[in-house]
Design an enzyme around this catalytic site. Structure first.
Site, PDB file in Angstrom:
ATOM      1  N   ARG A  48       0.419   3.816  -3.188  1.00 56.20           N
ATOM      2  CA  ARG A  48      -0.209   5.102  -2.856  1.00 56.20           C
ATOM      3  C   ARG A  48       0.813   6.223  -2.721  1.00 56.20           C
ATOM      4  O   ARG A  48       0.635   7.300  -3.296  1.00 56.20           O
ATOM      5  CB  ARG A  48      -1.008   4.976  -1.558  1.00 56.20           C
ATOM      6  CG  ARG A  48      -2.113   3.940  -1.598  1.00 56.20           C
ATOM      7  CD  ARG A  48      -3.070   4.083  -0.439  1.00 56.20           C
ATOM      8  NE  ARG A  48      -3.852   2.872  -0.224  1.00 56.20           N
ATOM      9  CZ  ARG A  48      -5.048   2.837   0.337  1.00 56.20           C
ATOM     10  NH1 ARG A  48      -5.601   3.943   0.776  1.00 56.20           N
ATOM     11  NH2 ARG A  48      -5.694   1.692   0.498  1.00 56.20           N
ATOM     12  N   ASP A  71      -5.155  -9.861  -7.713  1.00 55.27           N
ATOM     13  CA  ASP A  71      -5.580  -8.983  -8.805  1.00 55.27           C
ATOM     14  C   ASP A  71      -4.467  -8.209  -9.520  1.00 55.27           C
ATOM     15  O   ASP A  71      -4.242  -8.352 -10.710  1.00 55.27           O
ATOM     16  CB  ASP A  71      -6.663  -8.027  -8.308  1.00 55.27           C
ATOM     17  CG  ASP A  71      -6.323  -7.352  -6.984  1.00 55.27           C
ATOM     18  OD1 ASP A  71      -5.204  -7.527  -6.466  1.00 55.27           O
ATOM     19  OD2 ASP A  71      -7.198  -6.632  -6.448  1.00 55.27           O
ATOM     20  N   GLU A 111       0.824  -1.204   0.000  1.00 59.70           N
ATOM     21  CA  GLU A 111       0.000   0.000   0.000  1.00 59.70           C
ATOM     22  C   GLU A 111       0.862   1.260   0.000  1.00 59.70           C
ATOM     23  O   GLU A 111       0.523   2.263  -0.649  1.00 59.70           O
ATOM     24  CB  GLU A 111      -0.940   0.009   1.205  1.00 59.70           C
ATOM     25  CG  GLU A 111      -1.975  -1.106   1.222  1.00 59.70           C
ATOM     26  CD  GLU A 111      -3.072  -0.932   0.189  1.00 59.70           C
ATOM     27  OE1 GLU A 111      -3.102   0.114  -0.497  1.00 59.70           O
ATOM     28  OE2 GLU A 111      -3.902  -1.852   0.053  1.00 59.70           O
ATOM     29  N   GLU A 153     -13.290  -0.097  -9.015  1.00 62.79           N
ATOM     30  CA  GLU A 153     -12.959  -1.034 -10.080  1.00 62.79           C
ATOM     31  C   GLU A 153     -14.013  -1.140 -11.171  1.00 62.79           C
ATOM     32  O   GLU A 153     -13.682  -1.332 -12.352  1.00 62.79           O
ATOM     33  CB  GLU A 153     -12.688  -2.431  -9.484  1.00 62.79           C
ATOM     34  CG  GLU A 153     -11.428  -2.525  -8.659  1.00 62.79           C
ATOM     35  CD  GLU A 153     -11.597  -1.973  -7.243  1.00 62.79           C
ATOM     36  OE1 GLU A 153     -10.577  -1.729  -6.567  1.00 62.79           O
ATOM     37  OE2 GLU A 153     -12.766  -1.797  -6.816  1.00 62.79           O
TER      38      GLU A 153
END
Length: 557
Positions: free
Chosen positions: A180, A309, A176, A445
């Site tokens: 980010r 994913d 993350e 998404e």
């Protein structure tokens, strides 16, 4: 010494006089005696207090009206549905961005995220427990793209004085932090050319490097910047997670190319080398991998959604980001997609909705996650970059079908917003009966896939679906306070707050979860803005998005 007799006489006369006055006064009180007197006196006080309160209330109302007239609304907000063309809808999305940014700026500046209902800061465990301004860094490229100049200026000023290593505390998610923070700062540099952002991106990536000091080069999931200690999640039984260690290359390779420092690309390439050398069960990538050297696959769990994913996304996008020169990533992406279509792609009955199921060994779970809806956009992006026409048309069809399935998960809910996960059984399609799957946390998404479909096909239904989502966000996710406060300041109002997730998309009046995720700015708002913009705004011939929707420039061979 005793009193003389005449002094005693004077004292006695005085006492008798006082008793006479008191008794006389008692008889001259109003009828009802002393009790009535005190009740009437109390009534006078109550009446006076009521009058004063009424006057104060009227004064407050006058002050409120004056303040309302005096305080300008920064961006006038049109009625929902008033925007009947792409330009009007794009402006409306820009207003949503400013509205939610103002709430964060007012109530949670410097915090990781905003609690819009509580009007306070919020931080999930992925950020540790330090104040690292995740929303500021995640949002700054979106602020720049949509032209919110003052807001961008404030964000840049904050970042220029920000020391990530000093601010970060506790265990941070390496994944993350990379997508980010490193990704957000790299994107800001790519858009503006401001070297301050590049310097900050390198600082963030550098403090993550100890997480890669493992026997195999597969990085740990968590790192404590104060101690330098890294580890995996306790619930992962000492194993690393595919989507996390597999979603490093785009940022690290881009950073090495911009700075000339090869260490970042070397760390990412080491991961790729390890995975390339490993045998995949039936061509599929399990979610878990051990930290040994050589590493071993964990339990044979396979998914297109959570914990897998962005690995597939980065195989495709790394190829695109290198100007389509990295043939290895293209080949491995195509092999992985072929295996997943063969084993995990299903079509429901009776509606023929396409979806990628989950697998545990040979056992199939017929569910599809909101997170996995990104793969429709991935397939479309592949189609747009694929020179073979037959293959291109195949992936465009796959993208359309996934986009349709995910829209059905929205249209079949009460709120018009899709759940976190939905199932396909003999009794339901694209819905969930499980309470724990019925929430929505501002995920992007589904809109992401509609964005790519719009760019590829120019079918107006994708813009309409996106606009429908805007209206549902306004109806169910928006948090707006407008409360007068008594004080001596001319600022009498606490106003805009932001947007919150909702706990059950099947409730007609859903409870809000009181969290404005940082990816609302980085992803959802960006994709909504872009779907109503011209293709020249972040052309897909020149830009590629990381998994947090931060755009990087495509290198030219």
């Amino acid at each position: 010494m005793g009193l003389r007799s005449h002094e005693q006489l004077v004292v006695c006369v005085g006492v008798m006089f006082l008793l006479t006055v008191c008794i006389t006064a008692f008889f001259f009180l109003p009828s009802g005696g002393a009790d009535l007197y005190f009740r009437e006196e109390n009534t006078v006080h109550v009446r006076d207090a009521f009058i004063r309160e009424e006057l104060r209330r009227k004064e407050q109302e006058e002050l409120r009206k004056k303040a309302e007239e005096a305080i300008p609304i920064p961006i006038p907000k049109p009625e929902i549905g008033a925007a009947d063309d792409a330009e009007g809808r794009r402006i409306f999305v820009k207003q949503m961005i400013k509205f939610s940014w103002d709430g964060y700026r007012k109530y949670a500046w410097g915090e990781n995220e905003l609690r819009p209902n509580s009007r306070s800061g919020h931080s999930s465990s992925i950020f540790g427990y330090g104040k690292t301004g995740a929303t500021i860094i995640d949002a700054i490229d979106t602020l720049y793209i949509v032209g919110l100049k003052e807001e961008y200026k404030d964000a840049r000023e904050w970042i220029s004085h920000f020391d990530f290593k000093e601010a970060a505390k506790g265990d941070l998610s390496v994944f993350e932090t990379n997508i980010r923070f490193t990704g957000g700062l790299l994107s800001a540099y790519a858009l503006t050319g401001d070297k301050m952002f590049l310097k900050k991106a390198e600082e963030v990536a550098t403090v993550l490097l100890p997480a890669f000091d493992t026997p195999s080069g597969i990085p740990y999931s968590l790192i404590d910047l104060q101690t330098g200690r890294a580890k995996t999640y306790s619930w992962a039984s000492g194993k690393a997670i595919l989507s996390e260690y597999g979603s490093i290359q785009l940022e690290f390779d881009y950073l090495s190319n911009l700075t000339g420092n090869p260490v970042f690309a070397e760390k990412a390439n080491k991961i790729r080398d390890v995975l390339t050398s490993m045998e995949k069960p039936e061509g599929l990538y399990p979610i878990y991998i051990s930290m040994d050297n050589p590493p071993r696959w964990g339990q044979h769990l396979f998914s297109m959604g959570a914990m897998a994913d962005s690995w597939y996304e980065y195989l495709l996008k790394q190829w695109i980001s290198t100007g389509k020169t990295d043939d290895r990533t293209k080949r491995e992406y195509e092999e992985a997609m072929f295996a997943m279509e063969k084993r995990m792609l299903f079509k429901s009955e009776p509606s023929n909705l396409w979806y990628f199921a989950k697998m545990n060994g040979n056992r199939v779970e017929h569910s599809f996650e909101h997170l996995a809806c990104f793969c429709g956009g991935m397939a479309v992006l592949h189609s747009m970059n694929e020179p073979n026409r037959t293959i291109s048309e195949h992936y465009l069809t796959l993208g359309k079908e996934i986009g349709h399935t995910c829209h059905e998960s929205y249209s079949r809910s009460t709120t018009g917003i899709g759940p976190e996960s939905f199932q396909f059984t003999s009794s339901i399609e694209a819905k969930t009966e499980r309470r724990q799957d019925s929430y929505y946390i501002l995920r992007p998404e589904v809109v992401e896939t509609w964005f790519y479909l719009w760019r590829a096909t120019k079918d107006e239904k994708y813009r309409q679906w996106a606009w429908d989502h805007v209206q549902n966000l306004e109806k169910y996710a928006k948090v707006n306070f407008f409360e007068p406060f008594l004080n001596s300041s001319p600022s009498y109002f606490q106003g805009a707050a932001g947007y919150s997730g909702i706990r059950n998309v099947y409730d007609s009046a859903p409870e809000q979860d009181d969290v404005q995720q940082s990816f609302l700015f980085a992803e959802l708002f960006k994709y909504l803005y872009l779907i109503f913009s011209d293709d020249s705004v972040l052309s897909l011939d020149q830009w590629v998005f990381n998994t947090e929707a931060h755009p990087f420039r495509i290198r030219r061979p």
